[in-house]
Design an enzyme around this catalytic site. Structure first.
Site, PDB file in Angstrom:
ATOM      1  CG  ASP A 263      -3.645   1.547   4.952  1.00  0.00           C
ATOM      2  OD1 ASP A 263      -4.799   1.241   4.586  1.00  0.00           O
ATOM      3  OD2 ASP A 263      -2.754   1.854   4.132  1.00  0.00           O
TER       4      ASP A 263
HETATM    5  C1  BGC Z   1      -4.581   1.301   1.280  1.00  0.00           C
HETATM    6  C2  BGC Z   1      -5.251   2.590   1.686  1.00  0.00           C
HETATM    7  C3  BGC Z   1      -6.738   2.483   1.520  1.00  0.00           C
HETATM    8  C4  BGC Z   1      -7.242   1.295   2.312  1.00  0.00           C
HETATM    9  C5  BGC Z   1      -8.743   1.122   2.256  1.00  0.00           C
HETATM   10  C6  BGC Z   1      -5.231   0.085   1.897  1.00  0.00           C
HETATM   11  O1  BGC Z   1      -4.766  -1.088   1.332  1.00  0.00           O
HETATM   12  O2  BGC Z   1      -3.216   1.373   1.618  1.00  0.00           O
HETATM   13  O3  BGC Z   1      -4.725   3.646   0.924  1.00  0.00           O
HETATM   14  O4  BGC Z   1      -7.356   3.674   1.888  1.00  0.00           O
HETATM   15  O5  BGC Z   1      -6.635   0.135   1.811  1.00  0.00           O
HETATM   16  O6  BGC Z   1      -9.169   0.697   1.033  1.00  0.00           O
END
Ligand code: BGC
Length: 716
Positions: A263
């Site tokens: 993530d």
């Molecule tokens: C979130 C993810 C997301 C990623 C990219 C993160 O803060 O937890 O769900 O896909 O950002 O935007």
């Protein structure tokens, strides 16, 4: 490209180039050619201009023009001419916004979910997206957590079916140009963040994790999802991005051979968790756990080479990840056509095309849930209406994280009513902020209510308060909205409360209203769908997939809980010394599976084909369902089981199957289900999944409180 060509390509690549493939950056960062161009908190992760030429993927860009520009630039600069993988969070549509996932799950309609995903794929593929960071397969039991809007509710089976339907919709497109890879997230158990606070730690027993929390991700893997994202949280003591236990589950047990992506910054965040002492150790732990791609933090590129040189990581470990990444790019056809379906002209054709808008409208109506209706709805007249409330003319009902959808193009309830030919007076009454103090608009709202026959009062929670990092400790409507309700209801009892929300809320303050329904955050066409429902052009058929609490203190709240040694029976006499609260009921205000319609569906006469079920056989469960009303409609008939005594305690009820049926007014039918051994099975310590002999109760009806039941005995 053939497998041997991928291997040949890898032979040409330097270690640094391989680590580049394992890194993914923001679009804006890659467009700058200078060294150390990252600003703010990302400064410490800055890449040199030459490192930027070799990264493997990119996120957060806007449409085909940007995609084509960067891909072109990249192919000129990358020494191996390996195309970039373009990724985005397409959560509930790309340009056409569909209802938020939690809403859509209330349709209990996996075909609809598939259509929505497919339409999103066509739009986003045209805009250059090759992977969407969706579906969110996290199980959710705590409405304090803001991200419940992104998932499919509290039931593991339904959430798994919905997640898999999304994967299918993205990846199995009849036209291969529009195939977009899904990314199941957040592995694992992010939805169990302690106290509903985002990013918080998760501690779960193997029993709970395997029987409830993991089924959504597993369903995605079984559906062939191309990517899995790790979670921010720690799980049983180790951050998910570097958690070997998860690696074993995903790779070894489930056989997932696609790409695992971290993530956003979660590799580096293992330092804050207190799990890695520095970036170098963070990279080592993540790569060991087979996290193939690092999102935004750049520890792989910065420290990977030294880890290989020192022997702390092997070249095989790096190659395994690079092979997966290149194979994914190959699967998506990027080597043959690095631009995929990205096309500025096609964007004009597909974005918000009539078919997708129509789908968004019907999906919003199918996702709405009618909570209460004392003969008020559908509205008989299109006049004499006061339209009141902070969400009555708000475009923010489109829902959080609506990607490239233009909020300004969202249809408000006010517009929906106007288009439907309704005559009404409008007053906002108050603002939508949680801490709104200006209630001066209530006077005008009261006047409008006084002069009208019916009040449509649009209340709820702004999309600004749901989504990532939007945890709440209070689930009530804002004090200003409660005050608005009190004043309006004092002068006109004929109030229909129309709710817009990203999570279950405590609705006690408006319960006196004779009619209440939720549109959730319904997306682009929300206002039109709302009018369709209000005037009976569409019927309600949605059912709650997360319990609505009586109050926040009940969190976590879910229907499939255990019974305890001292279960509380509100009707029983021995109320003392039972598992209960002294200041609130145990029961939710509106439970899982609940939802009314303009029709009235009566279930009766549950019959089993036998009183025993033996391994290898099927038990037929039949129920008579009658639409006892003058209105055609659809209903979700739900089947729950309870394992009366087992070697581990089992939930009071578990949804095992459901059928969404359509019945004409006064029509009656028999709905059939078939239970077999696998439906009774559960995960046991040691990893075996099997059913235990003994008595089971099967409940069939309109929601998780269904009263019709029969018993049978399972014999192995
Ligand atoms: C979130 C993810 C997301 C990623 C990219 C993160 O803060 O937890 O769900 O896909 O950002 O935007």
């Amino acid at each position: 490209m053939k497998e041997k060509d991928i291997l040949q390509l890898m032979q040409k690549m330097t270690l640094e180039q391989k680590l580049g493939q394992m890194s993914l950056c923001e679009f804006g960062d890659l467009m700058q050619n200078s060294d150390n161009a990252f600003t703010g908190p990302k400064g410490e992760f800055a890449l040199t201009a030459s490192q930027k030429k070799i990264v493997g993927g990119v996120l957060n860009f806007k449409g085909a023009a940007e995609m084509i520009e960067l891909q072109k630039k990249h192919l000129e600069e990358d020494p191996n001419k390996i195309p970039l993988l373009f990724m985005m969070d397409v959560i509930h549509g790309y340009v056409t916004a569909f209802p938020i996932p939690l809403a859509l799950s209330c349709s209990f309609d996996t075909k609809l979910a598939e259509h929505v995903a497919r339409a999103s794929a066509v739009e986003c593929a045209t805009g250059g997206v090759k992977i969407t960071y969706s579906p969110m397969a996290d199980l959710m039991r705590d409405a304090r957590w803001g991200r419940v809007m992104e998932g499919y509710g509290e039931d593991p089976m339904l959430s798994a079916r919905m997640s898999a339907a999304f994967v299918k919709g993205y990846q199995k497109n009849v036209d291969p140009r529009f195939v977009v890879g899904g990314c199941a997230k957040h592995f694992a158990c992010y939805g169990a963040a302690e106290a509903g606070r985002d990013y918080n730690c998760v501690d779960l027993s193997d029993y709970t994790m395997n029987n409830y929390y993991l089924s959504g991700y597993k369903a995605c893997v079984d559906a062939g999802v191309m990517m899995v994202m790790t979670a921010f949280n720690s799980l049983n003591g180790a951050p998910c991005t570097g958690n070997m236990m998860l690696r074993r589950k995903l790779r070894e047990e489930w056989g997932f051979d696609g790409v695992v992506v971290s993530d956003y910054n979660s590799v580096a965040e293992m330092i804050n968790h207190g799990y890695a002492k520095d970036l170098r150790e963070a990279a080592k732990l993540a790569i060991q756990a087979e996290c193939d791609m690092e999102m935004v933090s750049t520890s792989y590129l910065q420290t990977g080479a030294s880890l290989v040189e020192s022997g702390e990581l092997t070249m095989e470990q790096i190659d395994r990840s690079v092979y997966r990444i290149l194979s994914l790019k190959n699967k998506l056809g990027l080597f043959e056509n690095p631009y995929g379906a990205a096309d500025v002209q096609a964007e004009k054709k597909y974005y918000r095309c009539p078919d997708f808008l129509a789908l968004a409208r019907s999906a919003a109506a199918e996702s709405a849930v009618l909570l209460k209706n004392e003969g008020v709805l559908p509205l008989k007249k299109k006049e004499g209406i006061a339209l009141i409330g902070p969400f009555a003319d708000s475009k923010e009902i489109i829902g959080g994280w609506s990607c490239n959808a233009d909020n300004k193009l969202a249809v408000t309830v006010r517009t929906g009513l106007e288009e439907a030919g309704a005559k009404f007076t409008y007053a906002a009454g108050c603002g939508d902020a949680l801490d709104e103090t200006d209630t001066s608009g209530i006077e005008e709202a009261v006047k409008a209510a006084q002069e009208s026959e019916t009040v449509l009062l649009c209340l709820g929670e702004s999309m600004r308060y749901s989504g990532e990092c939007k945890s709440r400790t209070d689930l009530t409507l804002s004090p200003a909205q409660q005050e608005l309700f009190r004043h309006v209801y004092a002068v006109n009892k004929n109030v229909v409360v129309v709710l817009f929300q990203g999570r279950p809320l405590d609705l006690r303050a408006v319960l006196d209203a004779p009619a209440i329904f939720t549109m959730w955050h319904p997306g682009t066409e929300g206002g039109r769908a709302c009018a369709d429902l209000l005037f009976g052009k569409c019927n309600f058929g949605g059912k709650l997939t997360m319990s609505f609490p009586y109050c926040v203190g009940q969190m976590p709240l879910y229907y499939n809980h255990y019974n305890t040694g001292r279960p509380f029976d509100p009707a029983g006499n021995l109320a003392e010394w039972k598992s209960k609260y002294i200041d609130a009921p145990n029961a939710p205000l509106f439970g899982f599976g609940y939802g009314l319609s303009y029709s009235k569906f009566v279930c009766r006469d549950v019959r089993l084909s036998s009183e025993t079920l033996r391994a290898g056989e099927k038990l037929r469960v039949a129920v008579k369902v009658k639409n006892d009303s003058d209105v055609d409609g659809s209903e979700v008939i739900q089947l729950y089981i309870r394992d009366e005594a087992a070697s581990r305690i089992r939930p009071v009820r578990e949804l095992k199957d459901y059928k969404k049926i359509f019945l004409k007014a006064h029509e009656e039918t028999t709905v059939e289900f078939f239970l077999e051994k696998k439906d009774l099975a559960f995960w046991h310590e040691g990893g075996q999944v099997y059913a235990e002999e003994g008595e089971f109760t099967v409940f069939v009806g309109n929601d998780s409180a269904a009263l019709n039941f029969k018993k049978f005995v399972y014999i192995a």
